[in-house]
Design a protein around this motif. Structure first.
Motif, PDB file in Angstrom:
ATOM      1  N   ALA A 214       0.795  -1.105  -0.048  1.00  0.00           N
ATOM      2  CA  ALA A 214      -0.020   0.238  -0.079  1.00  0.00           C
ATOM      3  C   ALA A 214       0.946   1.356  -0.013  1.00  0.00           C
ATOM      4  O   ALA A 214       0.558   2.179  -0.777  1.00  0.00           O
ATOM      5  N   ARG A 215       1.995   1.215   0.775  1.00  0.00           N
ATOM      6  CA  ARG A 215       2.781   2.229   0.663  1.00  0.00           C
ATOM      7  C   ARG A 215       3.408   2.701  -0.509  1.00  0.00           C
ATOM      8  O   ARG A 215       3.413   3.774  -1.054  1.00  0.00           O
ATOM      9  N   GLU A 216       3.935   1.467  -1.018  1.00  0.00           N
ATOM     10  CA  GLU A 216       4.648   1.733  -2.693  1.00  0.00           C
ATOM     11  C   GLU A 216       3.548   1.911  -3.628  1.00  0.00           C
ATOM     12  O   GLU A 216       4.073   2.951  -4.469  1.00  0.00           O
ATOM     13  N   SER A 217       2.351   1.823  -3.421  1.00  0.00           N
ATOM     14  CA  SER A 217       1.251   2.230  -4.311  1.00  0.00           C
ATOM     15  C   SER A 217       0.625   3.387  -4.170  1.00  0.00           C
ATOM     16  O   SER A 217      -0.306   3.906  -4.701  1.00  0.00           O
ATOM     17  N   ARG A 218       0.940   3.958  -2.919  1.00  0.00           N
ATOM     18  CA  ARG A 218       0.301   5.345  -2.284  1.00  0.00           C
ATOM     19  C   ARG A 218      -1.222   4.884  -2.379  1.00  0.00           C
ATOM     20  O   ARG A 218      -1.794   5.806  -2.543  1.00  0.00           O
ATOM     21  N   SER A 240     -19.478   7.163  10.369  1.00  0.00           N
ATOM     22  CA  SER A 240     -18.883   6.010  11.201  1.00  0.00           C
ATOM     23  C   SER A 240     -17.643   6.098  11.558  1.00  0.00           C
ATOM     24  O   SER A 240     -16.593   6.407  10.782  1.00  0.00           O
ATOM     25  N   PRO A 241     -16.832   6.002  12.915  1.00  0.00           N
ATOM     26  CA  PRO A 241     -15.396   6.138  13.146  1.00  0.00           C
ATOM     27  C   PRO A 241     -14.619   5.375  12.332  1.00  0.00           C
ATOM     28  O   PRO A 241     -15.153   3.975  12.025  1.00  0.00           O
ATOM     29  N   SER A 242     -13.462   5.675  11.995  1.00  0.00           N
ATOM     30  CA  SER A 242     -12.459   4.885  11.430  1.00  0.00           C
ATOM     31  C   SER A 242     -11.011   5.304  11.431  1.00  0.00           C
ATOM     32  O   SER A 242     -11.019   6.442  12.007  1.00  0.00           O
ATOM     33  N   THR A 243     -10.173   4.557  10.880  1.00  0.00           N
ATOM     34  CA  THR A 243      -8.765   5.088  10.916  1.00  0.00           C
ATOM     35  C   THR A 243      -8.381   5.083   9.351  1.00  0.00           C
ATOM     36  O   THR A 243      -8.669   4.211   8.625  1.00  0.00           O
ATOM     37  N   ILE A 244      -7.771   6.017   9.147  1.00  0.00           N
ATOM     38  CA  ILE A 244      -7.030   6.245   7.657  1.00  0.00           C
ATOM     39  C   ILE A 244      -5.577   5.985   7.794  1.00  0.00           C
ATOM     40  O   ILE A 244      -4.982   6.782   8.489  1.00  0.00           O
ATOM     41  N   VAL A 245      -4.961   5.001   7.038  1.00  0.00           N
ATOM     42  CA  VAL A 245      -3.647   4.633   6.779  1.00  0.00           C
ATOM     43  C   VAL A 245      -3.290   5.405   5.670  1.00  0.00           C
ATOM     44  O   VAL A 245      -3.789   4.753   4.462  1.00  0.00           O
ATOM     45  N   ALA A 246      -2.498   6.283   5.572  1.00  0.00           N
ATOM     46  CA  ALA A 246      -2.181   7.144   4.233  1.00  0.00           C
ATOM     47  C   ALA A 246      -0.859   7.707   4.027  1.00  0.00           C
ATOM     48  O   ALA A 246      -0.207   7.601   4.954  1.00  0.00           O
ATOM     49  N   PRO A 247      -0.444   7.711   2.804  1.00  0.00           N
ATOM     50  CA  PRO A 247       0.859   8.429   2.469  1.00  0.00           C
ATOM     51  C   PRO A 247       1.116   9.484   3.261  1.00  0.00           C
ATOM     52  O   PRO A 247       0.139  10.269   3.435  1.00  0.00           O
TER      53      PRO A 247
END
Length: 247
Positions: A214-218, A240-247
């Motif tokens: 995911a990191r490599e593909s952004r 609704s609550p969530s967490t986003i893992v992003a570049p």
């Protein structure tokens, strides 16, 4: 350490989403491998998401039927064979989800990385893109088609191939926490993390290979609870609550 960082509905900018759902999430309370009521609810939820304008692909795990790594660890079967059996489990789950979606009026098509043309379509990138562009939900079975790779990694791989905006990892909790919230009442839910932070903190919501790809593909990863009513739609519309893992 990042905690509850408020942002203006960052999830709503996503339109093409790959939803990753564990096989265990499909189990009935009595331990049977499929819960028909849950399938109906999931299909209704996906229908609402498509009506709201989201394009949806799905990757379903097979843990409610078999776990290849666990079976291999028991020592009586080799890992490639056990993982192949696990891939077949994901096909069974995917066909069940496809059937539930079609019954709910959502056009859906199962595509398997493991070729079985008398049962479902074999996965190929261009046909899958065509199905998504036509408004069909694509249910992606068979993992990557190779042993030693989890369905988390398969989900990120397919999302990258199909030009998805994000992967929604539907889990048992409403985001990524600093510790297991069921065991540690002081655990903090993160609003946002980078891929590097998720890997460095060894957060277990996805395996390291999936985070690295995911990191490599952004590619952004959204983590939220599958147990809330209309959970997929609520997470995607930012209610609704969530967490986003992003570049």
């Amino acid at each position: 350490m990042r905690g509850f960082i408020k942002e203006s509905s960052p999830v709503t900018k996503f339109r093409r989403i790959l939803v990753k759902l564990s096989g265990e999430a499909l189990m009935a309370p009595d331990g049977y491998w499929l819960d028909s009521e849950l399938l109906v609810g999931l299909a209704s939820d996906i229908a609402k998401a498509t009506q709201a304008g989201f394009e949806i692909a799905l990757v379903i795990g097979g843990g409610n039927i078999i776990r290849g790594a666990r079976m291999s660890a028991a020592g009586w079967i080799d890992r490639p064979t056990a993982d192949s059996m696990g891939m077949l489990g994901t096909v069974m789950n995917s066909l069940a989800v496809e059937t539930a979606l079609n019954a709910a009026g959502v056009p859906a098509r199962t595509m398997s990385a493991v070729s079985m043309p008398t049962i479902c379509e074999t996965y190929a990138r261009q046909p899958a893109l065509h199905h998504l562009e036509k408004g069909q939900v694509v249910v992606l079975a068979g993992g990557t088609g190779n042993p030693y790779f989890t369905t988390d990694t398969a989900a990120v791989l397919r999302a990258a191939e199909l030009r998805c905006d994000a992967v929604l990892k539907a889990t048992q909790v409403d985001g990524v926490y600093s510790a297991d919230p069921k065991k540690d009442p002081g655990a903090v839910r993160y609003e946002r993390l980078t891929h590097d932070e998720a890997i460095a903190r060894d957060l277990k919501v996805m395996d390291t290979a999936a985070f690295a790809l995911a990191r490599e593909s952004r590619l952004s990863i959204i983590v939220g609870s599958v147990h809330a009513p209309s959970s997929v739609t609520a997470i995607l519309d930012g209610t609704s609550p969530s967490t986003i893992v992003a570049p």
